[in-house]
Write a protein that holds these residues in place. Structure first.
Motif, PDB file in Angstrom:
ATOM      1  N   SER A  52       5.060  -1.046   8.448  1.00 17.82           N
ATOM      2  CA  SER A  52       3.753  -0.945   7.801  1.00 17.82           C
ATOM      3  C   SER A  52       3.888  -0.488   6.350  1.00 17.82           C
ATOM      4  CB  SER A  52       2.864   0.025   8.581  1.00 17.82           C
ATOM      5  OG  SER A  52       1.626   0.181   7.958  1.00 17.82           O
ATOM      6  N   GLU A  53       4.769   0.452   6.108  1.00 20.33           N
ATOM      7  CA  GLU A  53       4.992   0.934   4.744  1.00 20.33           C
ATOM      8  C   GLU A  53       5.622  -0.151   3.873  1.00 20.33           C
ATOM      9  OE1 GLU A  53       5.603   5.714   5.463  1.00 20.33           O
ATOM     10  OE2 GLU A  53       7.280   4.369   5.869  1.00 20.33           O
ATOM     11  N   LEU A  54       6.511  -0.954   4.462  1.00 19.73           N
ATOM     12  CA  LEU A  54       7.102  -2.068   3.710  1.00 19.73           C
ATOM     13  C   LEU A  54       6.022  -3.073   3.322  1.00 19.73           C
ATOM     14  CD1 LEU A  54      10.389  -2.635   5.723  1.00 19.73           C
ATOM     15  CD2 LEU A  54      10.244  -2.014   3.307  1.00 19.73           C
ATOM     16  N   VAL A  55       5.126  -3.394   4.253  1.00 20.60           N
ATOM     17  CA  VAL A  55       4.022  -4.318   3.956  1.00 20.60           C
ATOM     18  C   VAL A  55       3.190  -3.762   2.805  1.00 20.60           C
ATOM     19  CG1 VAL A  55       1.879  -5.317   4.827  1.00 20.60           C
ATOM     20  CG2 VAL A  55       3.931  -5.361   6.248  1.00 20.60           C
ATOM     21  N   ASP A  56       2.845  -2.478   2.876  1.00 21.03           N
ATOM     22  CA  ASP A  56       2.036  -1.856   1.825  1.00 21.03           C
ATOM     23  C   ASP A  56       2.755  -1.881   0.479  1.00 21.03           C
ATOM     24  OD1 ASP A  56       0.050  -1.310   3.674  1.00 21.03           O
ATOM     25  OD2 ASP A  56       0.610   0.808   3.916  1.00 21.03           O
ATOM     26  N   ALA A  57       4.054  -1.561   0.485  1.00 25.29           N
ATOM     27  CA  ALA A  57       4.819  -1.548  -0.758  1.00 25.29           C
ATOM     28  C   ALA A  57       4.939  -2.945  -1.353  1.00 25.29           C
ATOM     29  CB  ALA A  57       6.209  -0.954  -0.516  1.00 25.29           C
ATOM     30  N   LEU A  58       5.151  -3.952  -0.504  1.00 29.13           N
ATOM     31  CA  LEU A  58       5.229  -5.331  -0.985  1.00 29.13           C
ATOM     32  C   LEU A  58       3.884  -5.798  -1.528  1.00 29.13           C
ATOM     33  CD1 LEU A  58       7.483  -6.772   1.834  1.00 29.13           C
ATOM     34  CD2 LEU A  58       8.075  -6.669  -0.598  1.00 29.13           C
ATOM     35  N   GLU A  59       2.814  -5.415  -0.875  1.00 30.49           N
ATOM     36  CA  GLU A  59       1.477  -5.773  -1.346  1.00 30.49           C
ATOM     37  C   GLU A  59       1.218  -5.140  -2.710  1.00 30.49           C
ATOM     38  OE1 GLU A  59      -1.686  -4.447   1.197  1.00 30.49           O
ATOM     39  OE2 GLU A  59      -3.169  -5.640   0.151  1.00 30.49           O
ATOM     40  N   LYS A  60       1.578  -3.878  -2.856  1.00 25.70           N
ATOM     41  CA  LYS A  60       1.378  -3.173  -4.125  1.00 25.70           C
ATOM     42  C   LYS A  60       2.197  -3.823  -5.238  1.00 25.70           C
ATOM     43  CE  LYS A  60       1.709   1.440  -6.150  1.00 25.70           C
ATOM     44  NZ  LYS A  60       2.097   2.843  -5.909  1.00 25.70           N
ATOM     45  N   GLU A  61       3.445  -4.149  -4.944  1.00 27.19           N
ATOM     46  CA  GLU A  61       4.304  -4.783  -5.949  1.00 27.19           C
ATOM     47  C   GLU A  61       3.793  -6.168  -6.315  1.00 27.19           C
ATOM     48  OE1 GLU A  61       7.448  -5.282  -8.681  1.00 27.19           O
ATOM     49  OE2 GLU A  61       6.483  -3.534  -7.812  1.00 27.19           O
ATOM     50  N   SER A  62       3.315  -6.905  -5.335  1.00 27.52           N
ATOM     51  CA  SER A  62       2.751  -8.230  -5.593  1.00 27.52           C
ATOM     52  C   SER A  62       1.536  -8.122  -6.512  1.00 27.52           C
ATOM     53  CB  SER A  62       2.359  -8.900  -4.274  1.00 27.52           C
ATOM     54  OG  SER A  62       1.709 -10.126  -4.517  1.00 27.52           O
ATOM     55  N   SER A  63       0.678  -7.162  -6.225  1.00 31.21           N
ATOM     56  CA  SER A  63      -0.508  -6.941  -7.053  1.00 31.21           C
ATOM     57  C   SER A  63      -0.125  -6.532  -8.467  1.00 31.21           C
ATOM     58  CB  SER A  63      -1.385  -5.865  -6.403  1.00 31.21           C
ATOM     59  OG  SER A  63      -2.505  -5.601  -7.208  1.00 31.21           O
ATOM     60  N   ARG A  64       0.864  -5.659  -8.577  1.00 30.27           N
ATOM     61  CA  ARG A  64       1.321  -5.205  -9.893  1.00 30.27           C
ATOM     62  C   ARG A  64       1.853  -6.375 -10.715  1.00 30.27           C
ATOM     63  NH1 ARG A  64       5.566  -4.047 -12.821  1.00 30.27           N
ATOM     64  NH2 ARG A  64       7.064  -4.707 -11.261  1.00 30.27           N
ATOM     65  N   ARG A  65       2.659  -7.217 -10.086  1.00 32.41           N
ATOM     66  CA  ARG A  65       3.235  -8.358 -10.793  1.00 32.41           C
ATOM     67  C   ARG A  65       2.169  -9.397 -11.157  1.00 32.41           C
ATOM     68  NH1 ARG A  65       9.319  -9.581  -9.353  1.00 32.41           N
ATOM     69  NH2 ARG A  65      10.048  -7.461  -9.095  1.00 32.41           N
ATOM     70  N   THR A  66       1.172  -9.551 -10.295  1.00 35.72           N
ATOM     71  CA  THR A  66       0.081 -10.490 -10.589  1.00 35.72           C
ATOM     72  C   THR A  66      -0.697 -10.015 -11.814  1.00 35.72           C
ATOM     73  OG1 THR A  66      -0.117 -11.129  -8.271  1.00 35.72           O
ATOM     74  CG2 THR A  66      -2.029 -11.548  -9.680  1.00 35.72           C
ATOM     75  N   LYS A  67      -1.012  -8.737 -11.864  1.00 39.95           N
ATOM     76  CA  LYS A  67      -1.743  -8.182 -13.012  1.00 39.95           C
ATOM     77  C   LYS A  67      -0.910  -8.291 -14.283  1.00 39.95           C
ATOM     78  CE  LYS A  67      -4.528  -4.939 -10.386  1.00 39.95           C
ATOM     79  NZ  LYS A  67      -4.761  -3.550 -10.030  1.00 39.95           N
TER      80      LYS A  67
END
Length: 70
Positions: A52-67
């Motif tokens: 679950s933490e990996l999913v959250d971290a990947l989601e956060k990184e994806s969002s950061r890179r998109t922005k």
């Protein structure tokens, strides 16, 4: 896939779906696969993260890179 069209209920809803998503991260992937993605993206602390933490971290990184790219 045997028939054309959406592959699951989430994709059937299209962009207007109200279901929660993991921001483009395949939350159904194995923990090992998520770990490999986190490693490829340079996410620190991944070795002690739960799935679950990996999913959250990947989601956060994806969002950061998109922005960053917009």
């Amino acid at each position: 896939k045997e028939t054309p069209g959406p592959s699951d209920a989430q994709s059937a809803g299209g962009k207007n779906t109200d279901r929660a998503t993991a921001g483009g991260v395949n939350a159904n992937a194995t923990k090992d696969h998520l770990y490999q993605q986190a490693r490829d993206l340079g996410i620190t602390g991944r070795s002690t993260m739960t799935k679950s933490e990996l999913v959250d971290a990947l989601e956060k990184e994806s969002s950061r890179r998109t922005k960053q790219n917009s």
